[in-house]
Design an enzyme around this catalytic site. Structure first.
Site, mmCIF file in Angstrom:
data_model
loop_
_atom_site.group_PDB
_atom_site.id
_atom_site.type_symbol
_atom_site.label_atom_id
_atom_site.label_comp_id
_atom_site.label_asym_id
_atom_site.label_seq_id
_atom_site.Cartn_x
_atom_site.Cartn_y
_atom_site.Cartn_z
ATOM 1 N N ARG A 30 50.749 63.604 32.841
ATOM 2 C CA ARG A 30 51.742 64.752 32.747
ATOM 3 C C ARG A 30 51.400 65.586 31.402
ATOM 4 O O ARG A 30 51.324 66.846 31.365
ATOM 5 C CB ARG A 30 53.321 64.350 32.756
ATOM 6 C CG ARG A 30 53.740 63.863 34.295
ATOM 7 C CD ARG A 30 55.067 62.949 33.968
ATOM 8 N NE ARG A 30 55.515 62.727 35.239
ATOM 9 C CZ ARG A 30 54.916 61.718 35.981
ATOM 10 N NH1 ARG A 30 54.001 60.773 35.939
ATOM 11 N NH2 ARG A 30 55.815 61.502 37.240
ATOM 12 N N ASP A 324 56.114 49.415 39.418
ATOM 13 C CA ASP A 324 54.466 48.817 39.212
ATOM 14 C C ASP A 324 54.692 47.497 38.621
ATOM 15 O O ASP A 324 53.393 47.230 38.692
ATOM 16 C CB ASP A 324 54.221 49.940 38.288
ATOM 17 C CG ASP A 324 53.900 51.379 38.892
ATOM 18 O OD1 ASP A 324 53.787 51.316 40.397
ATOM 19 O OD2 ASP A 324 53.786 52.406 38.137
#
Ligand code: S3P
Length: 445
Positions: A30, A324
């Site tokens: 990002r 994750d």
């Protein structure tokens, strides 16, 4: 990533010391994306120099953005503004990275040029309809393969129509894709998520001076909205260490004997800390020190010591907050006393590999009783077998690393096959895992 690197793990190790794991992958992606479309120069420190985030960096360079680095985690991005990207002359290769492809699809849908996003064997099998559907509703024209898989050919993009989109699954990638496309829409775009997912996009947009409103609708659902067409002001970003990378070391310390490990400056954004909650419920000895906020993201040093873990039923609300970390949490469950049950985690089947099936196979190869279910797994904690079959990573970095940690409690050497993929998120893994006390050799097979 053509060579086959095998990890050979010798069981045992005490796990101690003080380490810093590399920068957060989600935040690193990002930082390049927002830095590139901001006005002004963004200085990034702590950037993850892994293949995934480098794919994002190279893609923006290919669209005319001047980017210097990475140099020891330092990157400088000379933003071109919301409308300043140029058509790339070749397809943009996102490598193994679903985050890069799905978030970039949102930004690229807003451009007035055609382009193509491609990926490696694993990414080329992953579902993209979840982003092309809302982008099509916004007016973009995107072609995929017949099954909705990559490559993505963006035929017609912005200016886009704003939408009010209810996410069909708890996915930060889809939320972020729609919000990033919303920057290029005329009016207010809103996304409703069915359960909290990582909010780095919202935080970073605000850090770049962009107005983003998040409203809690109830205990689980949040509505995030923004109005297109404002500009982003360049901002400096200090990327915290990745809690998803730290998780391998947390589990190693929790299941090793006589362990005492400090992991510094780890991002503890509450949308990412499910792994801490799950390990604590299992009885792990975890404490946080030096809590602080850097660039809008909370960080802390995490201390983990050996403990006797017990099996639990993993609370479903923690699933998206630890999405994750399940490969290595399954390893923790294998070393725990009793049964661990995971449900509500069908998203694991569409990660870099089918993490339910692949981890069940890996644990079975180690002699652990692990039964895959449609949306999770049942693991009977206990002894690993005296001999184990080689473990296959299926192009998935987190399987390679989780299987390596499992070797800590194995009764004999463990071979993990196809581990070059660790470079996608954690290039210094082998160095650090040996530094803290495991015995792992990486060899070309
Ligand atoms: C990510 C979101 C999650 C996560 C991935 C990174 C992100 O994916 O699994 O590793 O940076 O937004 P989903 O949105 O598919 O759950």
């Amino acid at each position: 990533m053509s060579e086959n690197i095998q990890f050979k793990v010798r069981p045992g190790g005490k796990i101690h010391g003080r380490i810093r794991v590399p920068g957060d992958k989600s935040v690193s992606h990002r930082s390049i994306m927002l830095g590139a479309i901001a006005d002004g120069t963004t200085h990034i420190t702590g950037f993850l120099e892994g293949e995934d985030s480098l794919a994002t960096l190279k893609a923006f360079q290919a669209m005319g953005v001047a980017i210097e680095g990475p140099d020891n985690g330092r990157v400088t991005v000379h933003g071109v503004g919301l409308k300043g990207l140029k058509a790339p002359t070749h397809p943009l290769d996102m490598g193994n990275s679903g985050t890069a492809m799905r978030l970039m699809a949102g930004i690229l849908a807003g451009q007035d040029f055609e382009c193509e996003l491609v990926g490696d064997a694993s990414l080329s099998k992953r579902p993209m309809k979840r982003v092309t559907d809302p982008l099509a509703e916004m007016g973009a024209e995107i072609e995929t393969e017949a099954g909705g898989t990559p490559p993505l050919k963006i035929k017609r993009g912005g200016p886009l129509k704003p939408i009010d989109y209810v996410l069909p699954m708890a996915s930060a990638q889809v939320k972020s894709c729609v919000l990033l496309a919303g920057l290029y829409a005329e009016g207010q775009t809103a996304v409703e998520e069915p359960a909290p997912t990582r909010d780095h996009t919202e935080r970073m947009l605000r850090g770049f001076g962009y107005d983003v409103v998040s409203e809690k609708l109830d205990d689980m659902r949040t509505r995030v909205s923004l109005t297109g067409g404002q500009s982003l002001a360049a901002s400096d970003i200090d990327v915290p260490s990745d809690i998803s990378s730290a998780a391998f070391f947390m589990v190693a310390a929790a299941i090793a004997e006589e362990a005492d490990l400090m992991i510094e400056h780890v991002g503890i954004n509450p949308t990412r800390t499910g792994v801490l909650d799950i390990l604590k419920l299992m009885g792990a000895d975890i404490t946080l020190e030096n809590e602080a906020t850097v660039g809008g993201e909370p960080v802390a040093d995490i201390r983990i010591r050996s403990s006797k873990l017990k099996g639990i039923d993993i609370p479903p609300h923690l699933v998206p907050l630890a999405i994750d970390e399940f490969p290595v949490l399954f390893v923790a469950a294998s070393a725990a006393e009793g049964r661990t049950v995971l449900t509500g985690a069908e998203e694991l089947r569409v990660k870099e590999s089918d993490r339910i099936q692949v981890m069940a196979d890996a644990l079975n190869a180690l002699g652990i009783q692990a039964t895959p279910t449609e949306d999770g797994m049942i693991i009977e904690g206990g002894q690993q077998a005296p001999q184990s079959a080689p473990i296959l990573s299926h192009h998935d970095h987190r399987i390679s690393m989780a299987a390596t940690v499992a070797g800590l409690r194995a009764a004999s050497d463990v071979i993990v096959d196809d581990c070059a993929n660790v470079n996608t998120s954690f290039p210094t893994f082998i160095e650090l895992i040996n530094q803290v006390g495991m015995h792992v050799v990486a060899e070309e097979a």
